[in-house]
Design a protein around this motif. Structure first.
Motif, PDB file in Angstrom:
ATOM      1  N   GLN A   2      24.049  11.570  49.850  1.00  0.00           N
ATOM      2  CA  GLN A   2      25.031  11.183  48.849  1.00  0.00           C
ATOM      3  C   GLN A   2      24.405  10.262  47.799  1.00  0.00           C
ATOM      4  O   GLN A   2      24.698  10.372  46.604  1.00  0.00           O
ATOM      5  N   GLU A   3      23.541   9.380  48.232  1.00  0.00           N
ATOM      6  CA  GLU A   3      22.857   8.450  47.324  1.00  0.00           C
ATOM      7  C   GLU A   3      21.947   9.216  46.358  1.00  0.00           C
ATOM      8  O   GLU A   3      21.890   8.912  45.159  1.00  0.00           O
ATOM      9  N   ALA A   4      21.262  10.208  46.871  1.00  0.00           N
ATOM     10  CA  ALA A   4      20.380  11.030  46.021  1.00  0.00           C
ATOM     11  C   ALA A   4      21.202  11.768  44.973  1.00  0.00           C
ATOM     12  O   ALA A   4      20.790  11.897  43.811  1.00  0.00           O
ATOM     13  N   LYS A   6      24.022  10.750  43.710  1.00  0.00           N
ATOM     14  CA  LYS A   6      24.463   9.757  42.726  1.00  0.00           C
ATOM     15  C   LYS A   6      23.349   9.448  41.731  1.00  0.00           C
ATOM     16  O   LYS A   6      23.595   9.252  40.539  1.00  0.00           O
ATOM     17  N   GLN A   7      22.125   9.372  42.241  1.00  0.00           N
ATOM     18  CA  GLN A   7      20.994   9.066  41.355  1.00  0.00           C
ATOM     19  C   GLN A   7      20.661  10.248  40.448  1.00  0.00           C
ATOM     20  O   GLN A   7      20.225  10.069  39.314  1.00  0.00           O
TER      21      GLN A   7
END
Length: 79
Positions: A2-4, A6-7
């Protein structure tokens, strides 16, 4: 994961924006190309019409000159 995502989202948005700008630029160029081709064809047709008109006038002048050179009195008189 999920963080990837977002980035990566801002980069994907920028790429999409760049793609949209490029697509728009291509469409504008295609439109301009079509417009120029249309203008060129119109000018060509106009030039051909002018040339045909001038040729008719030149032919008429040359026919009149032949009449004068042959002498108008040389023509049989019509009663």
């Amino acid at each position: 994961m999920q963080e990837a995502a977002k980035q990566a989202a801002p980069m994907v948005q920028r790429l999409a924006a760049h793609r949209d700008r490029i697509d728009l630029a291509l469409k504008e160029l295609e439109s301009e190309r079509f417009d120029l081709i249309s203008r060129r064809d119109l000018l060509r047709r106009q030039a051909e019409a002018v040339e045909a008109g001038l040729t008719m006038h030149i032919d008429d002048i040359e026919a009149t000159m032949r009449l004068y050179e042959g002498g108008l009195n040389a023509l049989p008189a019509q009663n």
